[in-house]
Write a protein that holds these residues in place. Structure first.
Motif, PDB file in Angstrom:
ATOM      1  N   GLY A 133     -18.525  -4.082  -1.607  1.00 62.04           N
ATOM      2  CA  GLY A 133     -18.573  -2.725  -1.071  1.00 62.04           C
ATOM      3  C   GLY A 133     -17.183  -2.312  -0.630  1.00 62.04           C
ATOM      4  N   VAL A 134     -16.735  -1.162  -1.121  1.00 65.67           N
ATOM      5  CA  VAL A 134     -15.367  -0.696  -0.856  1.00 65.67           C
ATOM      6  C   VAL A 134     -15.416   0.683  -0.216  1.00 65.67           C
ATOM      7  CG1 VAL A 134     -13.177  -0.045  -1.933  1.00 65.67           C
ATOM      8  CG2 VAL A 134     -14.468  -1.989  -2.834  1.00 65.67           C
ATOM      9  N   GLU A 135     -14.626   0.856   0.831  1.00 69.06           N
ATOM     10  CA  GLU A 135     -14.418   2.176   1.428  1.00 69.06           C
ATOM     11  C   GLU A 135     -13.096   2.712   0.900  1.00 69.06           C
ATOM     12  OE1 GLU A 135     -13.445   4.224   5.754  1.00 69.06           O
ATOM     13  OE2 GLU A 135     -14.180   2.165   5.688  1.00 69.06           O
ATOM     14  N   PHE A 136     -13.102   3.926   0.365  1.00 67.73           N
ATOM     15  CA  PHE A 136     -11.870   4.507  -0.148  1.00 67.73           C
ATOM     16  C   PHE A 136     -10.963   4.892   1.016  1.00 67.73           C
ATOM     17  CE2 PHE A 136     -14.677   6.139  -3.803  1.00 67.73           C
ATOM     18  CZ  PHE A 136     -14.549   4.940  -4.490  1.00 67.73           C
ATOM     19  N   ILE A 137      -9.697   4.507   0.912  1.00 71.72           N
ATOM     20  CA  ILE A 137      -8.737   4.851   1.962  1.00 71.72           C
ATOM     21  C   ILE A 137      -7.640   5.774   1.451  1.00 71.72           C
ATOM     22  CG2 ILE A 137      -9.167   2.834   3.397  1.00 71.72           C
ATOM     23  CD1 ILE A 137      -6.631   1.572   2.154  1.00 71.72           C
ATOM     24  N   PHE A 138      -7.503   5.880   0.117  1.00 72.05           N
ATOM     25  CA  PHE A 138      -6.527   6.819  -0.429  1.00 72.05           C
ATOM     26  C   PHE A 138      -6.916   7.210  -1.843  1.00 72.05           C
ATOM     27  CE2 PHE A 138      -2.872   7.770  -3.123  1.00 72.05           C
ATOM     28  CZ  PHE A 138      -2.341   8.855  -2.443  1.00 72.05           C
ATOM     29  N   ARG A 192      -8.236   6.954 -10.084  1.00 67.45           N
ATOM     30  CA  ARG A 192      -7.579   5.828  -9.432  1.00 67.45           C
ATOM     31  C   ARG A 192      -7.662   6.052  -7.927  1.00 67.45           C
ATOM     32  NH1 ARG A 192      -1.213   4.060  -9.648  1.00 67.45           N
ATOM     33  NH2 ARG A 192      -1.489   2.089  -8.534  1.00 67.45           N
ATOM     34  N   VAL A 193      -8.133   5.030  -7.208  1.00 60.23           N
ATOM     35  CA  VAL A 193      -8.251   5.086  -5.753  1.00 60.23           C
ATOM     36  C   VAL A 193      -7.792   3.761  -5.165  1.00 60.23           C
ATOM     37  CG1 VAL A 193     -10.160   6.754  -5.724  1.00 60.23           C
ATOM     38  CG2 VAL A 193     -10.659   4.316  -5.792  1.00 60.23           C
ATOM     39  N   PHE A 194      -7.482   3.785  -3.884  1.00 61.79           N
ATOM     40  CA  PHE A 194      -7.211   2.565  -3.138  1.00 61.79           C
ATOM     41  C   PHE A 194      -8.336   2.417  -2.132  1.00 61.79           C
ATOM     42  CE2 PHE A 194      -2.538   3.802  -3.777  1.00 61.79           C
ATOM     43  CZ  PHE A 194      -2.492   3.187  -5.022  1.00 61.79           C
ATOM     44  N   GLY A 195      -8.762   1.182  -1.900  1.00 61.69           N
ATOM     45  CA  GLY A 195      -9.857   0.967  -0.974  1.00 61.69           C
ATOM     46  C   GLY A 195      -9.720  -0.330  -0.213  1.00 61.69           C
ATOM     47  N   VAL A 196     -10.557  -0.432   0.810  1.00 65.70           N
ATOM     48  CA  VAL A 196     -10.614  -1.656   1.616  1.00 65.70           C
ATOM     49  C   VAL A 196     -12.018  -2.235   1.468  1.00 65.70           C
ATOM     50  CG1 VAL A 196     -11.191  -0.400   3.752  1.00 65.70           C
ATOM     51  CG2 VAL A 196     -10.176  -2.677   3.888  1.00 65.70           C
ATOM     52  N   LEU A 213       0.811  -1.216   0.000  1.00 62.66           N
ATOM     53  CA  LEU A 213       0.000   0.000   0.000  1.00 62.66           C
ATOM     54  C   LEU A 213       0.845   1.268   0.000  1.00 62.66           C
ATOM     55  CD1 LEU A 213      -2.766   1.373   0.116  1.00 62.66           C
ATOM     56  CD2 LEU A 213      -2.690   1.121   2.602  1.00 62.66           C
ATOM     57  N   GLU A 214       1.806   1.370   0.890  1.00 66.24           N
ATOM     58  CA  GLU A 214       2.599   2.598   0.990  1.00 66.24           C
ATOM     59  C   GLU A 214       3.385   2.865  -0.280  1.00 66.24           C
ATOM     60  OE1 GLU A 214       3.289   6.114   2.435  1.00 66.24           O
ATOM     61  OE2 GLU A 214       2.012   4.662   3.437  1.00 66.24           O
ATOM     62  N   HIS A 215       3.973   1.838  -0.864  1.00 71.06           N
ATOM     63  CA  HIS A 215       4.738   2.008  -2.103  1.00 71.06           C
ATOM     64  C   HIS A 215       3.820   2.474  -3.247  1.00 71.06           C
ATOM     65  CE1 HIS A 215       7.698   1.402  -5.214  1.00 71.06           C
ATOM     66  NE2 HIS A 215       6.875   0.583  -5.842  1.00 71.06           N
ATOM     67  N   ARG A 216       2.666   1.853  -3.382  1.00 67.06           N
ATOM     68  CA  ARG A 216       1.719   2.254  -4.436  1.00 67.06           C
ATOM     69  C   ARG A 216       1.191   3.662  -4.182  1.00 67.06           C
ATOM     70  NH1 ARG A 216      -1.664  -2.546  -7.052  1.00 67.06           N
ATOM     71  NH2 ARG A 216      -0.180  -4.239  -6.788  1.00 67.06           N
ATOM     72  N   ARG A 217       0.973   3.992  -2.928  1.00 67.02           N
ATOM     73  CA  ARG A 217       0.498   5.333  -2.580  1.00 67.02           C
ATOM     74  C   ARG A 217       1.530   6.378  -2.981  1.00 67.02           C
ATOM     75  NH1 ARG A 217      -2.064   6.570   3.285  1.00 67.02           N
ATOM     76  NH2 ARG A 217      -2.752   4.454   2.955  1.00 67.02           N
ATOM     77  N   GLU A 218       2.791   6.116  -2.697  1.00 66.12           N
ATOM     78  CA  GLU A 218       3.860   7.048  -3.070  1.00 66.12           C
ATOM     79  C   GLU A 218       3.951   7.199  -4.582  1.00 66.12           C
ATOM     80  OE1 GLU A 218       7.422   5.596  -1.229  1.00 66.12           O
ATOM     81  OE2 GLU A 218       6.715   6.067   0.787  1.00 66.12           O
ATOM     82  N   ARG A 219       3.849   6.080  -5.303  1.00 62.07           N
ATOM     83  CA  ARG A 219       3.890   6.150  -6.770  1.00 62.07           C
ATOM     84  C   ARG A 219       2.708   6.928  -7.322  1.00 62.07           C
ATOM     85  NH1 ARG A 219       4.465   0.265  -8.271  1.00 62.07           N
ATOM     86  NH2 ARG A 219       2.846   0.853  -9.728  1.00 62.07           N
ATOM     87  N   ALA A 220       1.512   6.688  -6.771  1.00 70.78           N
ATOM     88  CA  ALA A 220       0.306   7.377  -7.249  1.00 70.78           C
ATOM     89  C   ALA A 220       0.370   8.875  -6.957  1.00 70.78           C
ATOM     90  CB  ALA A 220      -0.936   6.776  -6.611  1.00 70.78           C
TER      91      ALA A 220
END
Length: 194
Positions: A164-169, A145-149, A35-42
């Motif tokens: 059902g997804v909650e967006f986290i980033f 593009r989003v990240f979710g749980v 997650l952190e690596h993809r978040r930094e790239r995004a």
């Protein structure tokens, strides 16, 4: 306090601002350590097809006043600017679809709001699993593009599953674009009902 007097909960607020739309959807499960690596790239400085959409929206918002002046000055210039905008948006849409690469996105009707989304998936996803989600809205060509749980996953029709997804980033521009998309779609749906 009667039920009419109660204050809406955050979940109620979210439901009020959910819309249905059709998207070209692709998602990929990821592990927590990714997650952190993809978040930094995004969030990075380098543009991509999916950051292009939000940047174009930001530029369009910055030029609203200039567009009004152009309309007042000349209808011809105004139509020219609108035509150029449509060309640029079409190119951005093509780039976003190509950005899916070898992946196989599918068309899906989703229910989406600023905090999350529901969609029908061909396979079940584990609750609390992390997803890297890319979608292009059919109604506007906007790509986000989003990240979710995953918050829930239940069997649905035809061997599909409602996820059902909650967006986290989401990048700040993507978050603003998503809110704008939801409000624009909500307005469109209200006009269609009248």
């Amino acid at each position: 306090m009667s039920s009419d007097d109660r204050q809406p909960t955050s979940g109620d607020d979210r439901e009020q601002f959910r819309v249905t739309d059709e998207v070209l959807l692709d998602y990929e499960a990821m592990e927590a350590h990714e997650l952190e690596h993809r978040r930094e790239r995004a969030a990075g400085q380098w543009p991509s097809a999916f950051t292009l959409s939000s940047r174009l929206h930001e530029i369009r918002e910055e030029t609203i006043v200039l567009r009004r002046h152009a309309t007042q000055e000349s209808k011809v210039y105004s139509r020219l600017i609108d035509a150029m905008d449509r060309k640029i948006e079409l190119l951005a849409e093509v780039l976003m679809v190509q950005a899916f690469g070898e992946r196989h996105p599918f068309v899906s009707e989703i229910s989406v709001g600023a905090g999350g989304m529901d969609f029908l998936a061909p396979t079940p996803e584990p609750v609390d699993g992390l997803l890297d989600i890319r979608m292009v809205f059919r109604s506007t060509g906007v790509g986000i593009r989003v990240f979710g749980v995953v918050r829930h996953c239940e069997p649905a029709d035809n061997r599909r599953h409602r996820v059902g997804v909650e967006f986290i980033f989401a990048r700040e521009h993507d978050r603003e674009l998503l809110v704008h998309q939801v409000l624009q779609r909500q307005s469109q749906q209200l006009r269609e009902r009248q």
